[in-house]
Design a protein around this motif. Structure first.
Motif, PDB file in Angstrom:
ATOM      1  N   VAL A  29     -14.569   0.439 -25.695  1.00 40.15           N
ATOM      2  CA  VAL A  29     -13.316   1.173 -25.937  1.00 40.15           C
ATOM      3  C   VAL A  29     -12.738   0.879 -27.310  1.00 40.15           C
ATOM      4  CG1 VAL A  29     -12.771   1.294 -23.485  1.00 40.15           C
ATOM      5  CG2 VAL A  29     -11.816  -0.565 -24.866  1.00 40.15           C
ATOM      6  N   ASN A  30     -13.141  -0.237 -27.902  1.00 47.95           N
ATOM      7  CA  ASN A  30     -12.542  -0.639 -29.172  1.00 47.95           C
ATOM      8  C   ASN A  30     -12.889   0.305 -30.317  1.00 47.95           C
ATOM      9  OD1 ASN A  30     -11.433  -2.827 -27.836  1.00 47.95           O
ATOM     10  ND2 ASN A  30     -13.119  -4.190 -28.370  1.00 47.95           N
ATOM     11  N   SER A  31     -13.923   1.078 -30.164  1.00 52.46           N
ATOM     12  CA  SER A  31     -14.282   2.051 -31.196  1.00 52.46           C
ATOM     13  C   SER A  31     -13.767   3.450 -30.875  1.00 52.46           C
ATOM     14  CB  SER A  31     -15.802   2.100 -31.345  1.00 52.46           C
ATOM     15  OG  SER A  31     -16.410   2.582 -30.157  1.00 52.46           O
ATOM     16  N   LYS A  32     -12.998   3.551 -29.799  1.00 52.92           N
ATOM     17  CA  LYS A  32     -12.500   4.844 -29.335  1.00 52.92           C
ATOM     18  C   LYS A  32     -10.994   4.962 -29.507  1.00 52.92           C
ATOM     19  CE  LYS A  32     -16.663   5.676 -27.840  1.00 52.92           C
ATOM     20  NZ  LYS A  32     -17.550   6.566 -28.604  1.00 52.92           N
ATOM     21  N   TYR A  37      -1.018   9.026 -21.220  1.00 51.76           N
ATOM     22  CA  TYR A  37      -0.484  10.266 -20.678  1.00 51.76           C
ATOM     23  C   TYR A  37       0.513   9.905 -19.582  1.00 51.76           C
ATOM     24  CZ  TYR A  37      -4.323  13.083 -22.701  1.00 51.76           C
ATOM     25  OH  TYR A  37      -5.203  13.733 -23.544  1.00 51.76           O
ATOM     26  N   ARG A  38       1.331  10.865 -19.237  1.00 58.68           N
ATOM     27  CA  ARG A  38       2.181  10.683 -18.069  1.00 58.68           C
ATOM     28  C   ARG A  38       2.257  11.985 -17.291  1.00 58.68           C
ATOM     29  NH1 ARG A  38       8.239  10.023 -20.787  1.00 58.68           N
ATOM     30  NH2 ARG A  38       8.425  12.150 -21.583  1.00 58.68           N
ATOM     31  N   GLN A  39       2.496  11.829 -16.007  1.00 63.89           N
ATOM     32  CA  GLN A  39       2.610  12.991 -15.137  1.00 63.89           C
ATOM     33  C   GLN A  39       3.733  12.772 -14.150  1.00 63.89           C
ATOM     34  OE1 GLN A  39      -0.999  14.113 -13.052  1.00 63.89           O
ATOM     35  NE2 GLN A  39      -0.277  16.215 -12.851  1.00 63.89           N
ATOM     36  N   ALA A  40       4.770  13.565 -14.294  1.00 63.39           N
ATOM     37  CA  ALA A  40       5.880  13.531 -13.358  1.00 63.39           C
ATOM     38  C   ALA A  40       5.540  14.419 -12.162  1.00 63.39           C
ATOM     39  CB  ALA A  40       7.156  14.014 -14.034  1.00 63.39           C
ATOM     40  N   THR A  41       6.192  14.162 -11.066  1.00 65.24           N
ATOM     41  CA  THR A  41       5.932  14.928  -9.851  1.00 65.24           C
ATOM     42  C   THR A  41       6.175  16.405 -10.091  1.00 65.24           C
ATOM     43  OG1 THR A  41       6.580  13.038  -8.494  1.00 65.24           O
ATOM     44  CG2 THR A  41       6.552  15.196  -7.430  1.00 65.24           C
ATOM     45  N   GLY A  42       5.185  17.219  -9.772  1.00 66.42           N
ATOM     46  CA  GLY A  42       5.316  18.655  -9.911  1.00 66.42           C
ATOM     47  C   GLY A  42       5.129  19.183 -11.318  1.00 66.42           C
ATOM     48  N   LYS A  43       4.756  18.292 -12.241  1.00 69.17           N
ATOM     49  CA  LYS A  43       4.583  18.714 -13.627  1.00 69.17           C
ATOM     50  C   LYS A  43       3.174  18.427 -14.104  1.00 69.17           C
ATOM     51  CE  LYS A  43       9.417  18.289 -15.033  1.00 69.17           C
ATOM     52  NZ  LYS A  43      10.353  17.760 -16.071  1.00 69.17           N
ATOM     53  N   THR A  90      10.519   8.932 -15.699  1.00 67.22           N
ATOM     54  CA  THR A  90       9.882   8.662 -14.410  1.00 67.22           C
ATOM     55  C   THR A  90       8.611   9.486 -14.269  1.00 67.22           C
ATOM     56  OG1 THR A  90      11.961   8.086 -13.319  1.00 67.22           O
ATOM     57  CG2 THR A  90      10.168   8.859 -11.907  1.00 67.22           C
ATOM     58  N   ALA A  91       7.498   8.786 -14.033  1.00 65.59           N
ATOM     59  CA  ALA A  91       6.196   9.448 -13.965  1.00 65.59           C
ATOM     60  C   ALA A  91       5.142   8.403 -13.643  1.00 65.59           C
ATOM     61  CB  ALA A  91       5.857  10.119 -15.300  1.00 65.59           C
ATOM     62  N   VAL A  92       3.950   8.888 -13.358  1.00 67.46           N
ATOM     63  CA  VAL A  92       2.790   8.006 -13.336  1.00 67.46           C
ATOM     64  C   VAL A  92       2.179   8.045 -14.724  1.00 67.46           C
ATOM     65  CG1 VAL A  92       0.553   7.507 -12.295  1.00 67.46           C
ATOM     66  CG2 VAL A  92       2.400   8.456 -10.888  1.00 67.46           C
ATOM     67  N   TYR A  93       1.960   6.867 -15.283  1.00 68.49           N
ATOM     68  CA  TYR A  93       1.417   6.741 -16.625  1.00 68.49           C
ATOM     69  C   TYR A  93      -0.065   6.372 -16.527  1.00 68.49           C
ATOM     70  CZ  TYR A  93       6.049   7.166 -18.637  1.00 68.49           C
ATOM     71  OH  TYR A  93       7.281   7.647 -19.027  1.00 68.49           O
ATOM     72  N   PHE A  94      -0.878   7.127 -17.251  1.00 68.23           N
ATOM     73  CA  PHE A  94      -2.321   6.944 -17.237  1.00 68.23           C
ATOM     74  C   PHE A  94      -2.819   6.606 -18.638  1.00 68.23           C
ATOM     75  CE2 PHE A  94      -3.167   8.805 -13.070  1.00 68.23           C
ATOM     76  CZ  PHE A  94      -2.083   9.646 -12.871  1.00 68.23           C
ATOM     77  N   CYS A  95      -3.812   5.758 -18.722  1.00 68.69           N
ATOM     78  CA  CYS A  95      -4.484   5.593 -20.000  1.00 68.69           C
ATOM     79  C   CYS A  95      -5.826   6.313 -19.941  1.00 68.69           C
ATOM     80  CB  CYS A  95      -4.633   4.129 -20.386  1.00 68.69           C
ATOM     81  SG  CYS A  95      -5.756   3.160 -19.389  1.00 68.69           S
ATOM     82  N   TYR A  96      -6.280   6.653 -21.128  1.00 64.43           N
ATOM     83  CA  TYR A  96      -7.482   7.490 -21.253  1.00 64.43           C
ATOM     84  C   TYR A  96      -8.241   7.044 -22.479  1.00 64.43           C
ATOM     85  CZ  TYR A  96     -10.253  11.768 -21.875  1.00 64.43           C
ATOM     86  OH  TYR A  96     -11.267  12.678 -22.030  1.00 64.43           O
ATOM     87  N   ALA A  97      -9.546   6.898 -22.319  1.00 62.74           N
ATOM     88  CA  ALA A  97     -10.415   6.553 -23.435  1.00 62.74           C
ATOM     89  C   ALA A  97     -11.096   7.822 -23.925  1.00 62.74           C
ATOM     90  CB  ALA A  97     -11.450   5.525 -22.991  1.00 62.74           C
ATOM     91  N   MET A  98     -10.647   8.278 -25.097  1.00 62.70           N
ATOM     92  CA  MET A  98     -11.228   9.508 -25.646  1.00 62.70           C
ATOM     93  C   MET A  98     -12.671   9.267 -26.076  1.00 62.70           C
ATOM     94  SD  MET A  98      -8.090  11.146 -27.786  1.00 62.70           S
ATOM     95  CE  MET A  98      -6.604  11.712 -26.944  1.00 62.70           C
ATOM     96  N   GLY A  99     -13.488  10.246 -25.829  1.00 64.47           N
ATOM     97  CA  GLY A  99     -14.894  10.104 -26.154  1.00 64.47           C
ATOM     98  C   GLY A  99     -15.706   9.545 -25.004  1.00 64.47           C
ATOM     99  N   LEU A 100     -15.022   8.833 -24.117  1.00 64.63           N
ATOM    100  CA  LEU A 100     -15.672   8.300 -22.925  1.00 64.63           C
ATOM    101  C   LEU A 100     -15.269   9.079 -21.676  1.00 64.63           C
ATOM    102  CD1 LEU A 100     -15.232   4.481 -23.590  1.00 64.63           C
ATOM    103  CD2 LEU A 100     -17.260   5.878 -24.003  1.00 64.63           C
ATOM    104  N   ASP A 101     -14.240   9.942 -21.863  1.00 62.65           N
ATOM    105  CA  ASP A 101     -13.741  10.761 -20.752  1.00 62.65           C
ATOM    106  C   ASP A 101     -13.477   9.892 -19.524  1.00 62.65           C
ATOM    107  OD1 ASP A 101     -14.857  13.603 -18.776  1.00 62.65           O
ATOM    108  OD2 ASP A 101     -12.874  13.086 -19.552  1.00 62.65           O
TER     109      ASP A 101
END
Length: 113
Positions: A29-32, A37-43, A90-101
């Motif tokens: 992940v260190n090269s990515k 991201y975040r996602q609130a309910t219904g959004k 207020t939301a669920v917060y997600f991390c994402y590694a670009m390039g690794l999907d």
């Protein structure tokens, strides 16, 4: 396959702060570019911050003054520091590694007014 694990969410009063962590089980992940991201309910899920491997961050304009993304490559970990939390954060917060999907499972942030 790399796995991401977020932590640091919780219930906090408006005006408070939190630091979210996203730990990877591989140094790949260190090269990515890492993203939060975040996602609130219904959004829809929305991108709030990115940090490439050259440590040049970018932010959603509406959070730029309160959110700070960082990374510690020695720990294979990305962070999201949030200040002056608001109920609309207020939301669920997600991390994402670009390039690794690759997504983490998310960490829930709830801000009470």
């Amino acid at each position: 396959q790399v796995h991401l694990v977020e932590s640091g969410g919780g219930l906090v009063q408006a005006g408070g702060s939190l630091r979210l962590s996203c730990a990877a089980d591989s140094s790949i992940v260190n090269s990515k570019t890492m993203a939060w991201y975040r996602q609130a309910t219904g959004k829809q899920r929305e991108l709030v911050a990115t940090i490439p491997s050259d440590f040049n961050p970018d932010y959603l304009a509406s959070v730029r003054d309160r959110f700070t993304i960082s990374r510690d490559n020695s720990r294979n970990t990305a962070y999201l520091q949030i200040h002056d939390l608001r109920p609309e954060d207020t939301a669920v917060y997600f991390c994402y590694a670009m390039g690794l999907d690759t997504w983490g499972q998310g960490t829930k942030v709830t801000v009470s007014s």
